[in-house]
Design an enzyme around this catalytic site. Structure first.
Site, PDB file in Angstrom:
ATOM      1  N   GLU A  14      -2.858   9.480   7.579  1.00  0.00           N
ATOM      2  CA  GLU A  14      -1.431   9.224   7.793  1.00  0.00           C
ATOM      3  C   GLU A  14      -0.881  10.004   8.986  1.00  0.00           C
ATOM      4  O   GLU A  14       0.115   9.611   9.589  1.00  0.00           O
ATOM      5  CB  GLU A  14      -0.635   9.576   6.530  1.00  0.00           C
ATOM      6  CG  GLU A  14      -0.851   8.617   5.371  1.00  0.00           C
ATOM      7  CD  GLU A  14      -0.163   7.272   5.557  1.00  0.00           C
ATOM      8  OE1 GLU A  14       0.903   7.226   6.199  1.00  0.00           O
ATOM      9  OE2 GLU A  14      -0.711   6.255   5.074  1.00  0.00           O
ATOM     10  N   HIS A  66      -7.308   3.691   2.936  1.00  0.00           N
ATOM     11  CA  HIS A  66      -7.175   4.538   4.123  1.00  0.00           C
ATOM     12  C   HIS A  66      -8.535   4.906   4.718  1.00  0.00           C
ATOM     13  O   HIS A  66      -8.661   5.123   5.919  1.00  0.00           O
ATOM     14  CB  HIS A  66      -6.443   5.844   3.771  1.00  0.00           C
ATOM     15  CG  HIS A  66      -4.963   5.708   3.587  1.00  0.00           C
ATOM     16  ND1 HIS A  66      -4.410   5.099   2.491  1.00  0.00           N
ATOM     17  CD2 HIS A  66      -3.933   6.114   4.365  1.00  0.00           C
ATOM     18  CE1 HIS A  66      -3.091   5.143   2.592  1.00  0.00           C
ATOM     19  NE2 HIS A  66      -2.774   5.752   3.726  1.00  0.00           N
ATOM     20  N   ASP A  70       0.856  -1.184   0.000  1.00  0.00           N
ATOM     21  CA  ASP A  70       0.000   0.000   0.000  1.00  0.00           C
ATOM     22  C   ASP A  70       0.885   1.224   0.000  1.00  0.00           C
ATOM     23  O   ASP A  70       2.074   1.165   0.336  1.00  0.00           O
ATOM     24  CB  ASP A  70      -0.929   0.007   1.214  1.00  0.00           C
ATOM     25  CG  ASP A  70      -1.872   1.212   1.206  1.00  0.00           C
ATOM     26  OD1 ASP A  70      -2.537   1.426   0.170  1.00  0.00           O
ATOM     27  OD2 ASP A  70      -1.930   1.942   2.204  1.00  0.00           O
ATOM     28  N   SER A  71       0.283   2.362  -0.329  1.00  0.00           N
ATOM     29  CA  SER A  71       1.017   3.622  -0.305  1.00  0.00           C
ATOM     30  C   SER A  71       1.321   4.079   1.115  1.00  0.00           C
ATOM     31  O   SER A  71       2.137   4.970   1.318  1.00  0.00           O
ATOM     32  CB  SER A  71       0.213   4.715  -1.026  1.00  0.00           C
ATOM     33  OG  SER A  71      -1.022   4.928  -0.363  1.00  0.00           O
TER      34      SER A  71
END
Length: 268
Positions: free
Chosen positions: A151, A186, A9-10
């Protein structure tokens, strides 16, 4: 087969998919890699997303994985076909499973999709939905503020609610939809806030459960399931701050992390 499942994943969002994989496949070992240093992928050019994704894939291939899960919608949209053509292991994305899950529950055939700029511009979800049912009305919306917020660990409270409310106003004000796909891994970390903004008349869909079900089916069909008795020791890698990564994993998703290391990615 005693080889791990690779998940990329990012950033931390793919942990929502990893959680579901652990629940449905409790014997399987996972190796998770989150590119938190270069997150988010959504605003990046397609070529850059492809490059970064290939760097993550190369890292996990060295770990002898038996199946790859692209737990990132942007990376799925831009690289799934390429990876399926070039790798000799099964590759699973999150878009088709999410689309199928939404079609199962919609009553009015009006489905909303929220995601990063890259995912929305790719039109991957409308294509996936219309490939199953051509009469579905799809309303998609880019939400560029969501991934940075997640994040940074801002998952609830006044700030999160205000950002979600302002962002989703175009979908909310017209009462266009009865089902909303969280088209970024997310976003399930904001699910309660998104539900509060959209109201209980809208069913929220995330792709983790359906993706894990597909992984289980493919492993079973190809006789790749681990059938031994050992308890899996999952490994987690991040390219950026491990503190935020570990906090979200342990506090919000209750994932026991015993191995968390920094990954240094290269093109080869």
């Amino acid at each position: 087969m005693d080889q791990p499942i690779g998940v990329i994943d990012s950033g931390v969002g793919g942990l929502t998919v990893a959680t579901e994989l652990m629940r449905q496949l409790p014997k399987e070992q996972l190796i998770y890699l989150g590119d938190t240093l270069r997150c988010p992928y959504g605003p990046r050019p397609k070529e850059e997303v492809i490059q970064y994704t290939m760097e993550m894939v190369n890292f996990l291939l060295k770990k002898n994985i038996k199946l790859l899960v692209i737990a990132c919608n942007t990376a799925t949209a831009f690289t799934l076909d390429l990876l399926r053509e070039t790798l000799d292991i099964p590759v699973i994305g999150v878009i088709q499973p999410g689309a199928r899950a939404a079609i199962k529950v919609t009553q009015q055939m009006r489905i909303g999709v929220i995601g990063t700029e890259g995912t929305i511009v790719s039109k991957a979800y409308p294509e996936a939905l219309h490939s199953v049912h051509s009469d579905i009305e799809v309303y998609d919306l880019a939400c560029p503020r969501f991934v940075p917020m997640v994040e940074n660990g801002v998952l609830e409270g006044d700030e999160a609610y205000q950002v979600v409310k302002e962002t989703l106003q175009p979908l909310k004000e017209k009462q266009l939809i009865d089902t909303l796909i969280l088209g970024c891994t997310h976003y399930p970390l904001l699910k309660d806030t998104i539900q509060a903004v959209m109201g209980n008349d809208v069913t929220i869909i995330s792709s983790g459960e359906e993706t894990a079900r597909e992984v289980s089916a493919i492993l079973g069909y190809q006789e790749l399931l681990y059938e031994g008795e050992r308890l899996p020791e999952h490994a987690f890698y991040t390219t950026g701050s491990w503190q935020v990564f570990a906090h979200i994993a342990s506090q919000w998703l209750e994932i026991p992390i015993t191995t968390l290391e920094t990954a240094y990615l290269t093109t080869a």
